[in-house]
Design a protein around this motif. Structure first.
Motif, short mmCIF file in Angstrom:
data_model
loop_
_atom_site.label_atom_id
_atom_site.label_comp_id
_atom_site.label_asym_id
_atom_site.label_seq_id
_atom_site.Cartn_x
_atom_site.Cartn_y
_atom_site.Cartn_z
N LEU A 87 1.18 4.41 1.13
CA LEU A 87 0.61 5.38 2.06
C LEU A 87 0.93 6.83 1.69
N HIS A 106 -7.35 -2.38 1.08
CA HIS A 106 -6.91 -3.52 1.90
C HIS A 106 -5.96 -4.38 1.09
N ARG A 107 -4.91 -4.79 1.75
CA ARG A 107 -3.89 -5.63 1.10
C ARG A 107 -4.31 -7.09 1.13
N ASN A 115 -13.75 7.89 9.97
CA ASN A 115 -12.63 6.98 9.75
C ASN A 115 -12.78 5.75 10.66
N SER A 164 -3.74 3.67 9.33
CA SER A 164 -3.07 2.53 8.72
C SER A 164 -3.06 1.38 9.72
N ILE A 217 0.86 -1.19 0.00
CA ILE A 217 0.00 0.00 0.00
C ILE A 217 0.89 1.24 0.00
N VAL A 252 -5.66 0.62 4.85
CA VAL A 252 -5.62 2.06 5.05
C VAL A 252 -7.01 2.64 4.84
N GLU A 272 4.60 -3.51 7.49
CA GLU A 272 3.83 -3.05 6.32
C GLU A 272 2.38 -2.77 6.71
N SER A 273 1.74 -1.94 5.88
CA SER A 273 0.33 -1.62 6.10
C SER A 273 -0.54 -2.69 5.47
N LEU A 310 -5.72 9.77 8.25
CA LEU A 310 -5.27 8.53 7.62
C LEU A 310 -5.04 7.51 8.72
N ASP A 344 -1.26 -1.62 10.67
CA ASP A 344 0.06 -2.18 10.37
C ASP A 344 0.20 -3.60 10.93
#
Lengths: 164, 77
Positions: free
Chosen positions: A23, A90-91, A118, A42, A21, A103, A99-100, A40, A44
């Motif tokens: 960021l 989304h990863r 959020n 994240s 991602i 987000v 790593e994120s 924002l 992680d």
């Protein structure tokens, strides 16, 4: 910028990705002339969970349902609060420590709406969106972890208890 | 019918199941899967089901040609 252009901008962020991602890139494209606040979040990947050393995570999704779910959650947030920007990504696949994994970016005229929206978006993604993490530990073991367990209390897989 | 399984459900059933017999509804499918693997029962109670990329209710009627996804509780983020 017109309202339709704003929706277009939010829709342009891919909600699922198998690449890291970006960021800074996502944040850079999340400023808006009417927004005095940008938040924002994240999520992680950390190196431990419930006392076990985590080596990395692997995420899988029902891609079509997950994409629809995240887009609906973003739309719902935009209906509830006056947001200039609501975006999430989304990863999927293997994600390393630091790593994120997810987000969420919100922008609004004032900070209150950006913060609350959020939180609303990330809570719903974690409870509702068909994405699952598998934790791989440094000792070689793995477990599918931390499922939403609201259904054990509500008796209905569609009813969730949110922390807010 | 074809059943697609995700996340921890794969540890019980594998990634995909082909079922030759007719199963009439989502609720019957849930019971069928529980019978196949009783240890999966508590997880199956918390699962949602989807056909053609839409979530469907317990009384949704299935056909032999359906591809059904079984969706465990989310653990993303």
């Amino acid at each position: 910028m017109t309202l339709s252009a704003l929706s277009h901008q939010a829709a342009a962020v891919e909600v699922l990705t198998d690449k890291p991602i970006d960021l800074p890139g996502l944040l850079a494209s999340s400023h808006h002339e009417q927004a005095g606040a940008v938040v924002l979040f994240s999520g992680d990947v950390r190196n431990h969970n419930i006392g076990r050393e985590v080596s990395y995570l692997e995420y899988e999704a029902h891609n079509e349902l997950a994409e629809k779910s995240i887009r609906k959650i973003l739309e719902d947030a935009k209906e509830k609060w006056p947001l200039n920007i609501a975006a999430a990504q989304h990863r999927l696949g293997k994600v390393a420590i630091l790593e994120s994994a997810v987000v969420v970016i919100t922008a609004s005229a004032h900070r209150s709406e950006a913060f609350v929206a959020n939180r609303y978006i990330i809570d719903r993604i974690k409870h509702e969106t068909p994405i699952w993490k598998c934790e791989y530990y440094t000792n070689g073991e793995y477990s599918w972890g931390n499922n939403c367990n609201c259904a054990e209390i509500t008796g209905d897989p569609d009813k969730h208890l949110y922390s807010q | 019918m074809k059943i697609q399984l995700f996340a921890s459900l794969k540890d019980f059933f594998g990634k995909e199941l082909d079922i030759d017999q007719s199963i009439s509804s989502v609720e019957s499918l849930r019971q069928f899967l529980e019978t196949q693997n009783p240890q999966s029962a508590s997880l199956l109670k918390s699962c949602r089901f989807a056909v053609k990329d839409e979530f469907v209710a317990n009384d949704y009627l299935l056909t032999d040609h359906d591809i059904i996804s079984v969706i465990p509780p989310s653990s993303g983020g």
